[in-house]
Motif scaffolding. Structure first.
Motif, PDB file in Angstrom:
ATOM      1  N   TYR A 218      49.210  38.571  34.617  1.00 24.97           N
ATOM      2  CA  TYR A 218      48.030  38.748  35.470  1.00 24.97           C
ATOM      3  C   TYR A 218      47.060  39.761  34.877  1.00 24.97           C
ATOM      4  O   TYR A 218      45.834  39.580  34.952  1.00 24.97           O
ATOM      5  CB  TYR A 218      48.465  39.193  36.866  1.00 24.97           C
ATOM      6  N   ALA A 221      45.298  38.127  31.942  1.00 25.30           N
ATOM      7  CA  ALA A 221      44.314  37.112  32.331  1.00 25.30           C
ATOM      8  C   ALA A 221      44.013  37.268  33.817  1.00 25.30           C
ATOM      9  O   ALA A 221      44.460  36.471  34.657  1.00 25.30           O
ATOM     10  CB  ALA A 221      44.854  35.718  32.036  1.00 25.30           C
ATOM     11  N   PRO A 222      43.261  38.313  34.218  1.00 23.68           N
ATOM     12  CA  PRO A 222      43.037  38.622  35.641  1.00 23.68           C
ATOM     13  C   PRO A 222      42.224  37.568  36.380  1.00 23.68           C
ATOM     14  O   PRO A 222      42.291  37.497  37.604  1.00 23.68           O
ATOM     15  CB  PRO A 222      42.299  39.964  35.598  1.00 23.68           C
ATOM     16  N   ASN A 223      41.449  36.771  35.680  1.00 16.30           N
ATOM     17  CA  ASN A 223      40.593  35.782  36.334  1.00 16.30           C
ATOM     18  C   ASN A 223      41.249  34.411  36.444  1.00 16.30           C
ATOM     19  O   ASN A 223      40.578  33.434  36.781  1.00 16.30           O
ATOM     20  CB  ASN A 223      39.270  35.656  35.569  1.00 16.30           C
ATOM     21  N   THR A 224      42.536  34.332  36.146  1.00 16.74           N
ATOM     22  CA  THR A 224      43.250  33.053  36.173  1.00 16.74           C
ATOM     23  C   THR A 224      43.971  32.881  37.498  1.00 16.74           C
ATOM     24  O   THR A 224      44.434  33.846  38.108  1.00 16.74           O
ATOM     25  CB  THR A 224      44.280  32.997  35.021  1.00 16.74           C
ATOM     26  N   GLU A 225      44.059  31.622  37.968  1.00 11.98           N
ATOM     27  CA  GLU A 225      44.743  31.336  39.224  1.00 11.98           C
ATOM     28  C   GLU A 225      46.219  31.742  39.135  1.00 11.98           C
ATOM     29  O   GLU A 225      46.843  31.649  38.084  1.00 11.98           O
ATOM     30  CB  GLU A 225      44.658  29.845  39.550  1.00 11.98           C
ATOM     31  N   PHE A 263      43.928  29.320  29.024  1.00 15.00           N
ATOM     32  CA  PHE A 263      42.970  29.943  29.941  1.00 15.00           C
ATOM     33  C   PHE A 263      41.966  30.817  29.210  1.00 15.00           C
ATOM     34  O   PHE A 263      41.254  31.609  29.832  1.00 15.00           O
ATOM     35  CB  PHE A 263      43.722  30.792  30.981  1.00 15.00           C
TER      36      PHE A 263
END
Length: 583
Positions: A218, A221-225, A263
């Motif tokens: 997370y 890649a904080p902007n990933t679902e 991503f």
């Protein structure tokens, strides 16, 4: 034996170091270290707690399995053994380190090395099945079209039907006492409940692992679902569990780079996240191990003191001993799966997967541990076999090292080196079967293999005939039989090897009451396998087959009348099949 273990350990470590070194060089080591500092301390601490909890869950699972196997040990004794196993897994091959660590502390409790190997198989099957299901779910979400293309080429239902039919045919013709006891015990409700318990614990444990990976991913890649990150974590943790590297280092990083790269996560960020997952696992092991390795005040506390005499008597009265069961499972799993080679194309590289390899590796590990604990070499029926195996292994290792220093490593060389140890595993499975169960059990294993081979031959000949007559469109059609090896010469070799062993047992069947001139079940099975070799159209296979059968008659393992009967029946079957195919 120690040299064999060290060389295998060196191979796994080399693969991991090469992968990690190449990735670190590509991502720049300084930037990699900087990216590691970005992860919050709170998340690191939470991850250590999650991983630590999963380690305790694994220990609990092992404690429950030991109880299922008839060993009523205290929690402290099992925790000490698992702590030693976890520490050993940090410095040597995880599977081997796990077995050695557990065996070193639980041997005094009456747990043999082959029982430990059987438990390792049980755990590997449970973990592999659960993790594979999670990985398939994650893959179907991330790379649905690619995954579907691979799955479509694996005939799961066909393979299951062949194995089931072969087993039923063999059991209908002859069943050993051990087979009857194993089947009856396996189908008992209490054993099915025990299996469900282990699968539930494994699912909870693997869920904790996925959650710990997801938390690290997370922040990469904080902007990933969240569902996408969990899918990537499931795939990465599954790849890390595969026995192709040292404790998952290398493949885990490659999987993380690939899945997070979907991503748009940069390579260095994905690499740092996966490395952090590995480092936190090591930290968790080191934090939990010291308490477990403290000596107990007295040696008798390892066993529950409720009623030790009753426990011992209960285990002694068990119908099937665990070493015998383990030896049977190793041999049976290999016998049922060895004919099935799965060819998967990934990244323009064809990967050949034999479903029996994992059981062969575990059989080799069990044999090595047994020899170490007994301080003796395996006792073969032929003299100097151990010497010859050591010389062959040394020659293969030396040639690999010479090629490595001169040309560098290659996938072909590594696969051949690993393949030799898999072959040693096949030998080890046969050794365990004969040494624990006797030559009669080995004959039953051969009968299972004959039943599976004959089922494959009959099925493919029927499909071939129907295809020629335009009744069906067989997608895997080939004018020559290939079995499931993907190569007619390989299939002919497998059949000839089986025929050579099976023909040596015909004299035993004859002495058991079958008349020499009758067309008996063994003669029919031999004829079907001869037909299978002939329809491979392998000239070298046919020549070798004739040599094997004539030699069997010369050495009187089969009679000339039996050879004549089987040859005539095979020619009759070939004539009928060719006639039906040309209409």
């Amino acid at each position: 034996m120690k040299k064999t273990i060290n060389n295998r350990q060196l191979l796994k470590a080399t693969i991991s170091l090469m992968l990690l070194g190449g990735l670190a060089y590509h991502a720049s080591l300084l930037e990699l270290l900087e990216s590691l500092k970005r992860f919050p301390l709170q998340i690191v601490a939470l991850n250590v707690m999650l991983i630590g909890t999963s380690i305790v869950m694994v220990t609990f699972r092992y404690w429950r399995i030991l109880h299922h196997f008839g060993h009523s040990l205290s929690w402290r004794a099992v925790y000490r053994a698992c702590a030693a196993a976890n520490l050993a897994s940090l410095v040597i091959i995880p599977l081997l380190g796990q077995l050695i660590g557990r065996q070193a502390l639980l041997r005094s409790a009456g747990i043999t090395s082959i029982e430990n190997a059987l438990i390792a198989i049980y755990e590997r099957l449970a973990v592999g099945g659960v993790s594979a299901i999670f990985a398939l779910i994650g893959s179907s979400y991330l790379i649905e079209s690619e995954l579907q293309r691979y799955i479509e080429h694996i005939p799961y239902i066909e393979l299951f039907c062949i194995i089931a039919t072969g087993i039923l045919i063999k059991l209908a013709l002859s069943t050993s006492k051990l087979e009857r006891e194993l089947i009856s015990k396996t189908l008992e409700l209490k054993n099915l409940i025990k299996l469900l318990e282990i699968l539930t614990i494994t699912t909870l444990t693997f869920s904790l692992t996925i959650l710990s990976f997801t938390l690290i991913f997370y922040f990469a890649a904080p902007n990933t679902e969240l569902i996408s990150l969990m899918s990537a974590a499931a795939i990465t943790s599954f790849v890390a569990s595969l026995p192709i590297s040292f404790a998952g280092w290398g493949p885990r990083e490659l999987a993380a780079i690939y899945t997070l790269g979907l991503f748009g996560v940069p390579t260095k960020e994905a690499l740092s996240a996966s490395i952090l997952c590995g480092v936190l696992s090591i930290i968790s092991v080191l934090l939990l191990s010291p308490w477990g390795l403290l000596r107990e005040r007295s040696s008798h506390k390892g066993v529950t003191q409720k009623d030790p005499l009753h426990t011992t008597a209960q285990r002694a009265n068990q119908a099937i001993s665990m070493p015998n069961t383990a030896a049977w499972i190793f041999a049976m799993a290999i016998a049922l799966l060895i004919f099935f080679q799965l060819h998967v194309t990934l990244a323009n590289t064809s990967i050949n997967i034999n479903l029996s390899d994992i059981f062969a590796v575990l059989a080799l590990t069990a044999t090595i541990l047994y020899c170490i604990s007994a301080r003796s070499w395996p006792k073969w029926r032929l003299q100097k076999i151990n010497l010859y195996l050591c010389l062959i292994t040394s020659a293969i290792l030396l040639s690999f090292l010479i090629g490595w220093s001169a040309f560098g490593t290659s996938s072909w060389a590594v696969s051949k080196l690993a393949g030799w140890f898999v072959l040693l595993g096949f030998m080890s499975a046969g050794y365990l079967c004969v040494s624990n169960l006797g030559i009669k059990a080995f004959r039953h294993i051969i009968e299972h293999m004959v039943a599976i081979a004959c089922t494959i031959i009959v099925l493919q000949l029927i499909l071939r005939t129907l295809h020629f007559n335009g009744l069906i469109q067989w997608e895997s059609f080939s004018s020559e039989l290939q079995g499931y090896s993907g190569n007619r010469n390989s299939w002919a070799f497998q059949l000839i090897a089986l025929i050579s062993v099976f023909s040596s047992h015909l004299s035993i069947y004859r002495k058991a009451g079958r008349k020499d001139s009758s067309i008996s079940t063994p003669i029919i099975a031999l004829s079907i396998m001869i037909v299978g070799v002939l329809f491979t159209a392998s000239r070298s296979g046919m020549l070798t087959l004739a040599t094997i059968l004539i030699s069997a008659c010369i050495f009187k393992s089969m009679s000339w009348r039996e050879l004549l009967n089987s040859a005539l029946l095979a020619l009759l079957l070939c004539t009928l099949l060719l006639t039906a195919s040309t209409r």
